[in-house]
Design an enzyme around this catalytic site. Structure first.
Site, mmCIF file in Angstrom:
data_model
loop_
_atom_site.group_PDB
_atom_site.id
_atom_site.type_symbol
_atom_site.label_atom_id
_atom_site.label_comp_id
_atom_site.label_asym_id
_atom_site.label_seq_id
_atom_site.Cartn_x
_atom_site.Cartn_y
_atom_site.Cartn_z
ATOM 1 N N LYS A 141 6.599 -24.144 30.149
ATOM 2 C CA LYS A 141 7.269 -22.977 29.583
ATOM 3 C C LYS A 141 8.687 -22.778 30.122
ATOM 4 O O LYS A 141 9.616 -23.359 29.615
ATOM 5 C CB LYS A 141 6.398 -21.740 29.751
ATOM 6 C CG LYS A 141 5.096 -21.827 28.953
ATOM 7 C CD LYS A 141 4.433 -20.502 28.767
ATOM 8 C CE LYS A 141 3.082 -20.644 28.062
ATOM 9 N NZ LYS A 141 3.200 -21.101 26.673
ATOM 10 N N ASP B 200 -2.594 -23.706 37.775
ATOM 11 C CA ASP B 200 -1.890 -23.663 36.500
ATOM 12 C C ASP B 200 -0.887 -22.519 36.566
ATOM 13 O O ASP B 200 -1.216 -21.358 36.356
ATOM 14 C CB ASP B 200 -2.894 -23.456 35.362
ATOM 15 C CG ASP B 200 -2.227 -23.411 33.990
ATOM 16 O OD1 ASP B 200 -1.001 -23.222 33.925
ATOM 17 O OD2 ASP B 200 -2.955 -23.536 32.976
ATOM 18 N N PHE C 107 -7.079 -19.591 30.157
ATOM 19 C CA PHE C 107 -6.309 -20.147 29.045
ATOM 20 C C PHE C 107 -5.413 -21.242 29.609
ATOM 21 O O PHE C 107 -4.445 -20.962 30.313
ATOM 22 C CB PHE C 107 -5.459 -19.102 28.325
ATOM 23 C CG PHE C 107 -4.722 -19.711 27.160
ATOM 24 C CD1 PHE C 107 -5.365 -19.916 25.950
ATOM 25 C CD2 PHE C 107 -3.414 -20.126 27.288
ATOM 26 C CE1 PHE C 107 -4.710 -20.514 24.881
ATOM 27 C CE2 PHE C 107 -2.740 -20.726 26.232
ATOM 28 C CZ PHE C 107 -3.393 -20.922 25.027
#
Length: 404
Positions: free
Chosen positions: A259, A230, A145
């Site tokens: 984030k 990531d 993801f």
């Protein structure tokens, strides 16, 4: 559906009438928050064990971060990159130092960071590695993801994320996560990068086998391929170290961050790499109107400084041991598996017992917020400011849900 509507707050029903239904939120409407706790419109408090998918690593409204935002709001919020503002250099320098890299490219969202990483890797492949024009490929993992843009969903294996959004962007090869032999087989002379999550968050906090990440690092080095990590969910203290890659002593060629970098206040993301990689970009080739804006940099610089002390990494490691010990005690008592590192856990519930959605609804009724994924799996990612007593409370509520 009728039962859902009956227990859904009126404010949420009104919002759903005017919103595209791309999310299926729990029936709670939050109006305020502090630290690890949120309060709904009816005044009921909940322990937040999702923390905005790790965007709230430092909790809600961390005083240092709120102060930085307030101070910057009174001075300057946006210039665009057409000019340089007085918060930009500090942010880039201090984040680069935290990452151990030469350069930083600020963006806004995690998906933007991933798209930037893809573009940079391809340009590096053509200009530095010498891959023929238009033939670069990037190897990714099943269960990944990395975001929801059209390019990113082109290499997703999640049918919900991918179906009916084609035609898809070419240039990606998908291999099983954790399988070094398959990865080695997929790399060829036109491969420019391997893009991986050190721990797959959306898939259910899946930790790769021991030795996998070092093996990926060695394959990339031997093949003259960039290793792109990531760390948008796994990074910035979540796993007990600044980056999840550190758990295996691995340093990638490029970090993708987001984030938690925005401190739960503004969207901030970044790509960090050395000059021989990020240096391939020249003016006009990539950019973002809001990327690296003054408000974002002011907040994110304070985030980097909080991490530079090591306090939050230590909290995540220490409290993570307590969390995982409590969760592992529930295996055979409703849980069939627990995965994760630090203050991050994926829990597989006995499928015959209940779905992950039902478990999260019952946890919500007991004052704990979590998120389901993929059937009977739920994820816990509490803010790093959570206390030992609050962790015990969350585990106790989960135990009660599993035995009710």
């Amino acid at each position: 559906m009728i039962e859902d509507m009956l227990r859904t707050p009126a404010a949420m029903q009104d919002a759903e009438r005017h919103t595209a239904h791309n999310y299926h939120p729990l029936p709670v409407v939050i109006s305020s928050a502090e630290g690890a706790w949120v309060t709904d419109v009816d005044g009921r408090r909940y322990l937040d064990c999702l923390a905005g998918y790790s965007a709230l690593n430092f909790g809600h409204r961390h005083p240092t971060l709120i102060a930085a935002a307030h101070a910057q709001l009174d001075r300057l919020t946006l210039t665009s990159r057409a000019f340089v503002h007085d918060q930009f250099a500090d942010f880039c320098r201090e984040l680069a130092a935290l990452c151990g890299k030469d350069l930083v490219l600020p963006m806004n969202t995690g998906a933007e960071a991933v798209e930037t990483g893809v573009k940079v890797a391809r340009k590096w492949g053509y200009q530095v590695k010498g891959v023929p024009a238009g033939q670069a490929n990037i190897v990714v993992a099943e269960g990944n993801f990395h975001g929801r843009t059209t390019t990113i969903v082109s290499f997703s294996t999640d049918s919900d994320a991918r179906a009916d959004f084609g035609p898809y962007t070419p240039g990606f090869r998908i291999v099983p996560y954790g399988d070094l032999a398959a990865l080695a087989e997929a790399i060829d002379e036109h491969t420019v990068a391997v893009l991986l999550e050190p721990i797959q968050g959306e898939q259910g906090v899946v930790v790769p086998p021991a030795g996998y990440l070092p093996g990926v690092r060695q394959l990339c080095t031997d093949s003259d391929v960039l290793f792109i990590a990531d760390e948008i969910q796994s990074g910035l203290g979540r796993t007990g170290t600044t980056f999840a890659c550190e758990q295996e002593g691995v340093v990638p060629d490029m970090y993708l961050l987001g984030k938690a970098l925005g401190g739960g206040i503004v969207p901030v993301s970044a790509v960090a790499a050395d000059a021989d990689v990020l240096g391939v970009l020249k003016p006009g080739q990539h950019g973002s109107t809001f990327g690296g804006n003054p408000l974002a940099c002011a907040v994110a610089t304070e985030v980097v400084r909080l991490l530079a002390t090591g306090e939050f990494q230590r909290r995540s490691a220490d409290l993570g041991e307590r969390l995982h010990a409590g969760l592992h005690a529930l295996i055979g008592k409703g849980l069939v598996a627990v995965r994760g590192r630090g203050l991050w856990a994926g829990l597989d519930i006995e499928p015959a017992l209940m779905s992950g959605r039902v478990a999260c609804e019952r946890l919500m009724e007991r004052g704990v917020l979590a998120k389901d994924t993929h059937g009977s799996t739920i994820r816990l990612a509490p803010p790093l400011v959570i206390t030992a007593e609050e962790i015990d409370h969350a585990v106790a509520q989960l135990a009660a849900v599993l035995t009710d």
